[in-house]
Scaffold this motif. Structure first.
Motif, short mmCIF file in Angstrom:
data_model
loop_
_atom_site.label_atom_id
_atom_site.label_comp_id
_atom_site.label_asym_id
_atom_site.label_seq_id
_atom_site.Cartn_x
_atom_site.Cartn_y
_atom_site.Cartn_z
N CYS A 207 -13.86 -7.94 2.71
CA CYS A 207 -12.87 -7.47 3.67
C CYS A 207 -12.23 -8.60 4.48
O CYS A 207 -11.27 -8.37 5.22
CB CYS A 207 -13.50 -6.43 4.60
N LYS A 208 -12.74 -9.81 4.34
CA LYS A 208 -12.13 -10.96 5.01
C LYS A 208 -11.08 -11.64 4.13
O LYS A 208 -10.21 -12.33 4.62
CB LYS A 208 -13.21 -11.96 5.41
N ASP B 211 -7.88 -12.13 2.26
CA ASP B 211 -6.49 -11.67 2.43
C ASP B 211 -6.35 -10.65 3.55
O ASP B 211 -5.47 -9.79 3.51
CB ASP B 211 -5.94 -11.08 1.11
N ALA B 212 -7.21 -10.74 4.57
CA ALA B 212 -7.18 -9.76 5.66
C ALA B 212 -5.86 -9.79 6.42
O ALA B 212 -5.42 -8.76 6.93
CB ALA B 212 -8.34 -10.00 6.62
N TRP C 46 -3.45 -7.51 4.32
CA TRP C 46 -4.17 -6.43 3.64
C TRP C 46 -3.27 -5.31 3.15
O TRP C 46 -3.51 -4.72 2.12
CB TRP C 46 -5.26 -5.86 4.55
N GLU C 47 -2.20 -5.01 3.88
CA GLU C 47 -1.34 -3.88 3.49
C GLU C 47 -0.69 -4.10 2.13
O GLU C 47 -0.58 -3.16 1.34
CB GLU C 47 -0.26 -3.64 4.53
N TRP D 204 -4.12 -5.60 -0.83
CA TRP D 204 -5.34 -4.85 -1.18
C TRP D 204 -5.04 -3.59 -1.97
O TRP D 204 -4.02 -2.94 -1.77
CB TRP D 204 -6.09 -4.45 0.08
N LYS E 180 -9.96 -0.74 -1.90
CA LYS E 180 -10.42 -1.77 -0.97
C LYS E 180 -10.02 -1.40 0.46
O LYS E 180 -10.81 -1.57 1.39
CB LYS E 180 -9.86 -3.14 -1.35
N LYS E 181 -8.82 -0.87 0.64
CA LYS E 181 -8.39 -0.45 1.97
C LYS E 181 -9.32 0.62 2.51
O LYS E 181 -9.76 0.57 3.66
CB LYS E 181 -6.95 0.09 1.94
N CYS F 297 -12.88 -0.97 3.31
CA CYS F 297 -12.88 -1.84 4.48
C CYS F 297 -12.59 -1.07 5.76
O CYS F 297 -13.16 -1.37 6.81
CB CYS F 297 -11.88 -2.98 4.29
N GLY G 131 -7.82 -2.63 7.22
CA GLY G 131 -7.57 -1.69 6.14
C GLY G 131 -7.12 -0.34 6.66
O GLY G 131 -6.72 0.52 5.90
#
Length: 113
Positions: free
Chosen positions: A54-55, A57-58, A61-62, A65, A69-70, A73, A80
């Protein structure tokens, strides 16, 4: 052996004795079933945590991910999740939305602009 098989399976070539043989020869029609693969089980939370960092490309993320994954997380308390429900009170956004929500929804969802 052939005589025993024919006697036991076809009733042909039997001796006059009524006693059945103690062992039968193997059937030519024997079939060995293949071993089945074990069932695939759902991923455990440990496996999911290893699969979804979850770190990574945090900050984007929109767009970066996957939906899975969203969801993972967001449930894990990380990024997410959308911080605002941009569809709530959309028809009255100018009167009801605070500036932070309006800014986020306009920038990220193109709503309330």
């Amino acid at each position: 052996q052939q005589r025993l098989y024919c006697c036991a399976n076809m009733g042909v070539g039997c001796s006059t004795s009524t006693a059945l043989p103690t062992t039968l020869p193997p059937s030519p029609f024997a079939f060995a079933f293949p071993a089945l693969a074990p069932p695939v089980l759902a991923a455990t939370s440990t496996q999911a945590a290893a699969a979804f960092d979850c770190k990574d490309d945090a900050s984007i993320w929109e767009s970066a991910w996957s939906i899975d994954k969203k969801h993972f997380c967001c449930q894990a308390g990380g990024p997410g999740c959308d911080p605002y429900d941009c569809t709530a009170d959309l028809g009255q956004w100018m009167e009801k939305w605070e500036a932070a929500k309006q800014g986020w929804c306009c920038l990220n969802k193109h709503l309330g602009c």
